[in-house]
Write a protein that holds these residues in place. Structure first.
Motif: not given
Length: 233
Positions: A13-14, A102, A104, A17-19, A198-199, A21
């Motif tokens: 996760d993150d 999604e 990354l 792939w995106q999580n 991560g973001q 968010r």
């Protein structure tokens, strides 16, 4: 001369792939639903406190998050929260549990490249069914030599995993977006820890970087990981 580093672990996760968010978007919906009862900052504090209390009961993941939102909604409304709000929170959790994966940037190419020279394993924590679903949808599962879904990431857990799938933690490297879960306990176990921010980072996963450790690295994205791995040897 024998290879120093033989096994590379990836967080999911993150990192791949995106999580987080999706958690943030759901929390914004939570704030909107309860805007007549508390300010967003206050709701965030109460929700985080509930999550911290509940980790020992529910573990990490979406289901525990939804239960913590419901608990917080009951608290801030003194048990007067409408049933429709509870229903919307449950629906939001179900939507999170079915959201498409999604990847990354550089996730697939980096795992593929490192798998050509090292054992690669996936080490992730959270709800078993949800993590299995995300891994299946990611299309990355066949790239890994081992997959571990754990309730928490601690020094003993890393020691056991890298002994089971590799040559011990001292010949292993773990990469992830959580300083607290992916980096610090792996270094404590004797391995290398690579931080890729991560973001968005959940407050309960934040920690200070290890001061003075020669086994700590930080990269801006996964495309730099092969260079780090090569540099370790």
């Amino acid at each position: 001369m024998p290879q120093i580093l033989t096994t590379v672990g990836f967080d999911a996760d993150d990192t791949l792939w995106q999580n987080e968010r999706f958690f943030q978007l759901t929390q914004e919906r939570f704030n909107e639903l309860l805007r007549d009862h508390a300010e967003p900052d206050h709701l965030a504090e109460r929700l985080l406190a509930a999550e911290r209390r509940n980790i020992g009961h529910y573990g990490f993941g979406i289901k525990g998050f939804v239960l913590s939102m419901i608990e917080t909604a009951l608290e801030v409304t003194e048990n007067r929260v409408p049933g429709t709000v509870i229903a919307e929170l449950i629906a939001a959790g179900q939507e999170m549990l079915s959201h498409p994966i999604e990847l990354l940037p550089h996730a697939r190419s980096t795992v593929e490249q490192i798998a050509g020279s090292h054992r690669v394993i996936l080490v992730t924590k959270g709800d078993l069914l949800d993590q299995e679903r995300k891994l299946a949808q990611s299309g990355l599962g066949d790239l890994f030599d081992g997959i571990e879904i754990v309730s928490d990431k601690t020094m003993p857990v890393y020691a056991q995993i890298f002994e089971r799938h590799g040559d011990g933690a001292d010949r292993g490297l773990m990469v992830g977006n959580s300083m607290k879960s992916d980096v610090l306990p792996m270094i404590e176990a004797g391995g290398w820890g690579v931080f890729v921010p991560g973001q968005i980072t959940w407050a309960l996963e934040q920690a200070e970087a290890p001061a003075g450790s020669d086994r700590f690295r930080e990269i801006s994205d996964l495309s730099y990981l092969p260079e780090v791995v090569a540099g370790v040897g």
